[in-house]
Design a protein around this motif. Structure first.
Motif, mmCIF file in Angstrom:
data_model
loop_
_atom_site.group_PDB
_atom_site.id
_atom_site.type_symbol
_atom_site.label_atom_id
_atom_site.label_comp_id
_atom_site.label_asym_id
_atom_site.label_seq_id
_atom_site.Cartn_x
_atom_site.Cartn_y
_atom_site.Cartn_z
ATOM 1 N N GLN A 122 49.430 25.388 46.480
ATOM 2 C CA GLN A 122 48.929 26.726 46.709
ATOM 3 C C GLN A 122 49.495 27.664 45.643
ATOM 4 N N VAL A 123 48.585 28.276 44.872
ATOM 5 C CA VAL A 123 49.024 29.189 43.821
ATOM 6 C C VAL A 123 49.489 30.502 44.453
ATOM 7 N N GLN A 124 50.628 30.983 44.000
ATOM 8 C CA GLN A 124 51.125 32.291 44.432
ATOM 9 C C GLN A 124 51.490 33.111 43.209
ATOM 10 N N LEU A 125 51.157 34.392 43.286
ATOM 11 C CA LEU A 125 51.493 35.340 42.234
ATOM 12 C C LEU A 125 52.351 36.437 42.854
ATOM 13 N N VAL A 126 53.514 36.658 42.287
ATOM 14 C CA VAL A 126 54.426 37.674 42.803
ATOM 15 C C VAL A 126 54.689 38.694 41.707
ATOM 16 N N GLU A 127 54.290 39.941 41.994
ATOM 17 C CA GLU A 127 54.439 41.016 41.022
ATOM 18 C C GLU A 127 55.687 41.822 41.301
ATOM 19 N N SER A 128 56.193 42.453 40.260
ATOM 20 C CA SER A 128 57.322 43.364 40.404
ATOM 21 C C SER A 128 57.294 44.358 39.251
ATOM 22 N N GLY A 129 58.066 45.428 39.422
ATOM 23 C CA GLY A 129 58.239 46.375 38.323
ATOM 24 C C GLY A 129 57.529 47.701 38.472
ATOM 25 N N GLY A 130 56.741 47.874 39.519
ATOM 26 C CA GLY A 130 56.079 49.154 39.709
ATOM 27 C C GLY A 130 57.057 50.228 40.144
ATOM 28 N N GLY A 131 56.555 51.457 40.232
ATOM 29 C CA GLY A 131 57.413 52.547 40.666
ATOM 30 C C GLY A 131 56.880 53.890 40.241
ATOM 31 N N LEU A 132 57.741 54.887 40.361
ATOM 32 C CA LEU A 132 57.410 56.261 39.993
ATOM 33 C C LEU A 132 58.018 56.567 38.624
ATOM 34 N N VAL A 133 57.206 57.118 37.740
ATOM 35 C CA VAL A 133 57.679 57.440 36.401
ATOM 36 C C VAL A 133 57.042 58.748 35.959
ATOM 37 N N GLN A 134 57.744 59.494 35.141
ATOM 38 C CA GLN A 134 57.213 60.754 34.627
ATOM 39 C C GLN A 134 56.211 60.494 33.506
ATOM 40 N N PRO A 135 55.285 61.416 33.300
ATOM 41 C CA PRO A 135 54.368 61.273 32.157
ATOM 42 C C PRO A 135 55.136 61.082 30.858
ATOM 43 N N GLY A 136 54.627 60.157 30.041
ATOM 44 C CA GLY A 136 55.306 59.818 28.800
ATOM 45 C C GLY A 136 56.312 58.698 28.925
ATOM 46 N N GLY A 137 56.616 58.313 30.154
ATOM 47 C CA GLY A 137 57.595 57.267 30.389
ATOM 48 C C GLY A 137 57.015 55.869 30.249
ATOM 49 N N SER A 138 57.866 54.881 30.541
ATOM 50 C CA SER A 138 57.491 53.473 30.391
ATOM 51 C C SER A 138 57.855 52.681 31.634
ATOM 52 N N ASP A 152 39.642 32.417 40.990
ATOM 53 C CA ASP A 152 40.725 33.286 40.553
ATOM 54 C C ASP A 152 41.754 33.435 41.671
ATOM 55 N N TYR A 153 42.962 33.752 41.263
ATOM 56 C CA TYR A 153 44.024 34.098 42.205
ATOM 57 C C TYR A 153 44.519 35.508 41.883
ATOM 58 N N TRP A 154 44.946 36.208 42.961
ATOM 59 C CA TRP A 154 45.403 37.590 42.814
ATOM 60 C C TRP A 154 46.778 37.769 43.441
ATOM 61 N N GLY A 155 47.551 38.641 42.812
ATOM 62 C CA GLY A 155 48.806 39.045 43.415
ATOM 63 C C GLY A 155 48.571 40.088 44.494
ATOM 64 N N GLN A 156 49.656 40.508 45.134
ATOM 65 C CA GLN A 156 49.555 41.443 46.238
ATOM 66 C C GLN A 156 49.427 42.890 45.764
ATOM 67 N N GLY A 157 49.696 43.139 44.505
ATOM 68 C CA GLY A 157 49.595 44.473 43.948
ATOM 69 C C GLY A 157 50.931 45.187 43.932
ATOM 70 N N THR A 158 51.111 46.022 42.918
ATOM 71 C CA THR A 158 52.314 46.840 42.822
ATOM 72 C C THR A 158 51.895 48.257 42.421
ATOM 73 N N GLN A 159 52.461 49.234 43.117
ATOM 74 C CA GLN A 159 52.066 50.616 42.903
ATOM 75 C C GLN A 159 52.747 51.200 41.670
ATOM 76 N N VAL A 160 51.946 51.826 40.825
ATOM 77 C CA VAL A 160 52.467 52.589 39.688
ATOM 78 C C VAL A 160 52.015 54.030 39.863
#
Length: 118
Positions: free
Chosen positions: A1-17, A106-114
């Motif tokens: 069973q393919v699993q995709l685990v995302e990370s790294g989203g969050g709140l950032v100010q304009p111009g940020g990374s 196709d397989y999809w991750g659960q999503g991460t909010q940016v």
């Protein structure tokens, strides 16, 4: 069973990374053309950046060209999305996608909010 685990989203100010990561498990990473999509409230899911199945070239949405970079580490079974010069219109849920190079679903991750906001 393919699993995709995302990370790294969050709140950032304009111009940020931010850098998003997506780790694939349960299958052979090199068998998939990996990509990132996003969906903002009230809008359809759209391609952000993806590797194609041919010679590992890349496609980018016009709105992110020059600001976002997709990369992959086959040794870590991971695809990344480096996002620079972020804008409020980049705010969305970002989804990792794994598309088999040979026929298959196709397989999809659960999503991460940016969220890009001051």
């Amino acid at each position: 069973q393919v699993q995709l685990v995302e990370s790294g989203g969050g709140l950032v100010q304009p111009g940020g990374s931010l850098r998003l990561s997506c780790a694939l498990s349960g299958s052979i990473f090199s068998m998939y053309a990996m990509g990132w999509y996003r969906q903002a409230p009230g809008k359809q899911r759209e391609l952000v950046a993806a590797f194609t199945s041919v010679v590992a070239t890349t496609n980018y949405a016009d709105s992110v060209k020059g600001r976002f970079t997709i990369s992959r580490d086959n040794a870590k079974n991971t695809v990344y999305l480096q996002m620079n010069s972020l804008k409020p219109e980049d705010t969305a849920v970002y989804y990792c996608n794994a598309r088999p190079i040979v026929a298959g679903n196709d397989y999809w991750g659960q999503g991460t909010q940016v969220t890009v906001s001051s």
